[in-house]
Structures are given as structure tokens and as C-alpha cells.
Design a protein around this motif. Structure first.
Motif, mmCIF file in Angstrom:
data_model
loop_
_atom_site.group_PDB
_atom_site.id
_atom_site.type_symbol
_atom_site.label_atom_id
_atom_site.label_comp_id
_atom_site.label_asym_id
_atom_site.label_seq_id
_atom_site.Cartn_x
_atom_site.Cartn_y
_atom_site.Cartn_z
ATOM 1 N N THR A 23 0.855 -1.178 0.000
ATOM 2 C CA THR A 23 0.000 0.000 0.000
ATOM 3 C C THR A 23 0.893 1.231 0.000
ATOM 4 O OG1 THR A 23 -1.632 -1.220 1.300
ATOM 5 C CG2 THR A 23 -1.883 1.157 1.202
ATOM 6 N N THR A 25 1.361 4.543 0.793
ATOM 7 C CA THR A 25 0.732 5.533 1.666
ATOM 8 C C THR A 25 1.663 6.648 2.127
ATOM 9 O OG1 THR A 25 1.246 4.153 3.587
ATOM 10 C CG2 THR A 25 -0.925 3.852 2.572
ATOM 11 N N ALA A 38 5.579 2.639 -0.414
ATOM 12 C CA ALA A 38 4.971 1.691 0.521
ATOM 13 C C ALA A 38 5.969 1.361 1.633
ATOM 14 C CB ALA A 38 4.573 0.416 -0.213
#
Length: 94
Positions: A23, A25, A38
Motif C-alpha cells: 500500500t 501511503t 509503501a
């Protein structure tokens, strides 16, 4: 974050990281501008005789970096390091 090792997605896959479930983020600034990465934890990084375990890292999305970067999450664990000319000298923690 500039404090972490940043790896290219392809290198992460080669290292056995689960690229397909990462992910992205974390916002990071690169020479090519802002992108997302990530967060991961690398089980082990070995450079010459220097070995560090459980190193926080970031994996950049494909096409965002041309090379992997070694950052402060690794370097801060060392006893010392310095740059002389085009050489990085590292001394592991005893």
C-alpha cells in the motif's frame, strides 16, 4: 521520508517482498518530484561485512526512481560512516 531506504518496486519483488499487496501511503520527494511509497521492514541488509536486521524501508512505485537509495534508517545504526570523494565508508556496530 528521506530517512528511510527507498527501493524500486522491481528490486523489492526480486528481494521477495509481496509487491502485489503493498500500500503506497507515504509521500516522498525525489529528484523527479513528489511520489508515494509503501512502507516495509527488510529482514536483513548486508553490505560487505556490515549486516543490519529489521530495517524500516520504503518501496517506490515503478517508474519513480532510477536506482535504489540507501538512507538514514540503515546508516544511523552504524558505529560511523563518512563520505570521501566518491566513496562511502561504513563501520558496523561491534
Amino acid at each position: 521520508s528521506a530517512e528511510n531506504y527507498v527501493g524500486i518496486e522491481a528490486a523489492g519483488k526480486a528481494a521477495g517482498l509481496p509487491i502485489e499487496i503493498l500500500t503506497y501511503t507515504v509521500n516522498v520527494d525525489t529528484a523527479n518530484g513528489r511520489t508515494r511509497a509503501a512502507p516495509v521492514t527488510l529482514d536483513r541488509i548486508a553490505i560487505g561485512g556490515v549486516i543490519e536486521r529489521a530495517v524500516p524501508a520504503l518501496v517506490a512505485q515503478n517508474g519513480q526512481l532510477k536506482t535504489n537509495l540507501l538512507g538514514m534508517s540503515f546508516l544511523n545504526r552504524l558505529e560511523s560512516w563518512d563520505v570521501r570523494g566518491d566513496r562511502l565508508r561504513m563501520r558496523g556496530t561491534p
